[in-house]
Write a protein that holds these residues in place. Structure first.
Motif, PDB file in Angstrom:
ATOM      1  N   PRO A 165     -48.298  78.148  35.760  1.00 34.18           N
ATOM      2  CA  PRO A 165     -48.664  79.714  34.657  1.00 34.18           C
ATOM      3  C   PRO A 165     -49.515  79.552  33.561  1.00 34.18           C
ATOM      4  O   PRO A 165     -50.086  80.349  33.498  1.00 34.18           O
ATOM      5  CB  PRO A 165     -46.925  79.368  34.197  1.00 34.18           C
ATOM      6  N   TYR A 166     -49.718  78.427  32.872  1.00 31.97           N
ATOM      7  CA  TYR A 166     -51.061  78.148  32.198  1.00 31.97           C
ATOM      8  C   TYR A 166     -52.399  77.844  33.028  1.00 31.97           C
ATOM      9  O   TYR A 166     -53.550  78.608  32.714  1.00 31.97           O
ATOM     10  CB  TYR A 166     -50.569  76.956  31.561  1.00 31.97           C
ATOM     11  N   ALA A 167     -51.864  77.859  34.354  1.00 28.92           N
ATOM     12  CA  ALA A 167     -53.226  77.330  35.140  1.00 28.92           C
ATOM     13  C   ALA A 167     -53.683  79.178  35.515  1.00 28.92           C
ATOM     14  O   ALA A 167     -54.777  79.555  35.419  1.00 28.92           O
ATOM     15  CB  ALA A 167     -53.861  76.966  35.769  1.00 28.92           C
ATOM     16  N   ALA A 168     -52.788  79.576  35.183  1.00 25.58           N
ATOM     17  CA  ALA A 168     -52.725  80.860  35.725  1.00 25.58           C
ATOM     18  C   ALA A 168     -53.296  82.354  34.926  1.00 25.58           C
ATOM     19  O   ALA A 168     -54.457  82.519  34.666  1.00 25.58           O
ATOM     20  CB  ALA A 168     -51.732  81.977  37.008  1.00 25.58           C
ATOM     21  N   ALA A 169     -52.899  82.259  34.026  1.00 24.38           N
ATOM     22  CA  ALA A 169     -53.312  82.594  33.017  1.00 24.38           C
ATOM     23  C   ALA A 169     -54.852  82.108  31.914  1.00 24.38           C
ATOM     24  O   ALA A 169     -55.540  83.062  31.659  1.00 24.38           O
ATOM     25  CB  ALA A 169     -52.722  81.823  31.077  1.00 24.38           C
ATOM     26  N   LEU A 170     -55.023  80.817  32.354  1.00 28.22           N
ATOM     27  CA  LEU A 170     -56.647  80.909  32.115  1.00 28.22           C
ATOM     28  C   LEU A 170     -57.250  81.671  32.897  1.00 28.22           C
ATOM     29  O   LEU A 170     -58.761  81.789  32.595  1.00 28.22           O
ATOM     30  CB  LEU A 170     -57.109  79.462  31.367  1.00 28.22           C
ATOM     31  N   GLY A 171     -57.218  81.574  34.394  1.00 25.39           N
ATOM     32  CA  GLY A 171     -57.581  82.070  34.837  1.00 25.39           C
ATOM     33  C   GLY A 171     -58.320  83.703  34.798  1.00 25.39           C
ATOM     34  O   GLY A 171     -58.549  84.440  34.674  1.00 25.39           O
ATOM     35  N   THR A 172     -56.702  83.831  34.184  1.00 28.08           N
ATOM     36  CA  THR A 172     -57.036  85.820  33.965  1.00 28.08           C
ATOM     37  C   THR A 172     -58.170  86.034  32.304  1.00 28.08           C
ATOM     38  O   THR A 172     -58.591  86.622  32.275  1.00 28.08           O
ATOM     39  CB  THR A 172     -54.879  86.820  33.307  1.00 28.08           C
ATOM     40  N   ALA A 173     -57.369  85.506  31.548  1.00 29.97           N
ATOM     41  CA  ALA A 173     -58.580  85.464  30.387  1.00 29.97           C
ATOM     42  C   ALA A 173     -60.123  84.764  30.945  1.00 29.97           C
ATOM     43  O   ALA A 173     -60.604  85.965  30.188  1.00 29.97           O
ATOM     44  CB  ALA A 173     -58.472  83.887  29.638  1.00 29.97           C
ATOM     45  N   PHE A 174     -60.619  84.340  31.492  1.00 28.73           N
ATOM     46  CA  PHE A 174     -62.158  83.839  32.225  1.00 28.73           C
ATOM     47  C   PHE A 174     -61.871  85.196  32.716  1.00 28.73           C
ATOM     48  O   PHE A 174     -63.513  85.521  32.190  1.00 28.73           O
ATOM     49  CB  PHE A 174     -61.833  82.195  33.225  1.00 28.73           C
ATOM     50  N   GLN A 175     -60.950  86.011  33.612  1.00 28.42           N
ATOM     51  CA  GLN A 175     -62.033  87.313  34.210  1.00 28.42           C
ATOM     52  C   GLN A 175     -62.653  88.063  33.050  1.00 28.42           C
ATOM     53  O   GLN A 175     -63.030  89.169  33.431  1.00 28.42           O
ATOM     54  CB  GLN A 175     -60.842  87.744  35.183  1.00 28.42           C
ATOM     55  N   LEU A 176     -60.913  88.409  32.507  1.00 27.66           N
ATOM     56  CA  LEU A 176     -60.748  89.765  31.259  1.00 27.66           C
ATOM     57  C   LEU A 176     -62.556  89.005  30.531  1.00 27.66           C
ATOM     58  O   LEU A 176     -63.007  90.196  30.303  1.00 27.66           O
ATOM     59  CB  LEU A 176     -59.452  89.645  30.424  1.00 27.66           C
ATOM     60  N   THR A 177     -62.506  87.932  30.605  1.00 25.59           N
ATOM     61  CA  THR A 177     -63.486  87.784  29.348  1.00 25.59           C
ATOM     62  C   THR A 177     -65.110  88.229  30.086  1.00 25.59           C
ATOM     63  O   THR A 177     -65.965  88.929  29.861  1.00 25.59           O
ATOM     64  CB  THR A 177     -63.883  86.437  29.058  1.00 25.59           C
ATOM     65  N   ASN A 178     -65.238  87.987  31.141  1.00 27.52           N
ATOM     66  CA  ASN A 178     -66.023  88.971  32.088  1.00 27.52           C
ATOM     67  C   ASN A 178     -66.018  89.899  32.488  1.00 27.52           C
ATOM     68  O   ASN A 178     -67.040  90.762  32.018  1.00 27.52           O
ATOM     69  CB  ASN A 178     -66.080  88.051  33.766  1.00 27.52           C
TER      70      ASN A 178
END
Length: 300
Positions: A165-178
């Protein structure tokens, strides 16, 4: 390692250095074997992403076929037939070796390809607008969350299920940043990723966004909406941060560097007054190097 496979990993390393500056900088803190795995995963994602961003603009039908070809060739490479050693062949060689070596579920790569097809006009999956965050989350699972999930076995995480869940959240955070950083570039491609209900809550519609892109200046309502989306991204960074403690000691500094550097992109967006229509906001090199050195020192 055969010469072809070694060249495949070198090619992926070059792709990462050229197009993924933040990832490349962070990956330098990883052990060499795991660094190569990160480069391979990035190389696969970059290859598909480039087809969508370049070919699909003028020839979406060809782009759809090419994306499907990359997927088919990856499946074939996993079966022992990587095909010719062209650019796609090099990428699928390295990706297949990494998938086999670290036992990464192939479903993650299929999900990624499905999300990329959502960017190609004419496909059954195509979307150029998202009504709400639930719709966008469907896209981001394949485009971003699975990237974090792919990386867990490469990093040698002891309990991947707990870390997922933490890895998925980090991927999503990076994507939203993009998505925040690239609003202007995405508009030029006819796409608006950040969901319509988030924009409309602040009185922003497609016409206003188009006007901001024409002038290069964000309207007050647009700035408020972007501040909202920045806050959503930061929420995902906070969700992801406890997972950093689950990473092996040898890996944690590199991922924390990426965590910090991508978060700094949001700082730069704010510091530039949300000027995302006439420029691509980046973290200055001196700050990127400072973060890298800080994380490198933390390994001692």
């Amino acid at each position: 390692m055969t010469d072809d496979l070694a060249e495949a990993f070198r090619y992926c390393a070059r792709l990462t250095a050229t197009h993924g500056r933040t990832y490349h900088l962070a990956s330098r803190l990883l052990p060499p074997d795991r660094r190569a795995g990160v480069h391979a995963l990035y190389g696969f994602a970059r290859t598909v992403d480039d087809i969508v961003d370049v070919t699909a603009v003028d020839d979406p039908e060809t782009a759809s076929r090419q994306v499907d070809t990359v997927r088919t060739r990856l499946h074939a490479a996993l079966g022992g037939d990587p095909g010719p050693a062209d650019e796609v062949g090099l990428v699928v060689r390295a990706a297949a070796d990494t998938i086999g070596r670290y036992r990464i579920p192939l479903a993650y790569f299929d999900a990624f390809v499905r999300s990329m097809r959502m960017d190609i006009p004419g496909t059954a999956e195509f979307r150029d607008r998202y009504r709400d965050m639930a719709e966008l989350q469907e896209y981001m699972y394949g485009s971003a969350a699975v990237i974090g999930l792919q990386l867990l076995p490469v990093f040698g995480v002891d309990d991947p299920d707990r870390a997922a869940p933490y890895a998925a959240a980090l991927g999503t955070a990076f994507q939203l940043t993009n998505f925040v950083r690239d609003v202007g570039e995405d508009l030029a491609r006819g796409r608006i990723y950040l969901p319509a209900d988030g924009w409309s809550a602040f009185g922003v519609d497609d016409e206003l966004l188009a006007e901001c892109r024409r002038t290069g200046t964000p309207d007050r309502r647009v700035r408020r909406a972007l501040a909202h989306f920045v806050a959503l991204a930061r929420t995902d960074y906070r969700r992801a941060e406890p997972g950093l403690a689950l990473l092996p000691d040898r890996v944690r500094p590199g991922i924390r560097a990426a965590f910090v550097l991508y978060g700094r992109i949001l700082d730069e967006v704010e510091d530039h007054g949300y000027r995302v229509f006439d420029r691509r906001v980046v973290v200055p090199r001196r700050r990127r190097v400072a973060v890298l050195l800080t994380q490198l020192a933390s390994r001692r």
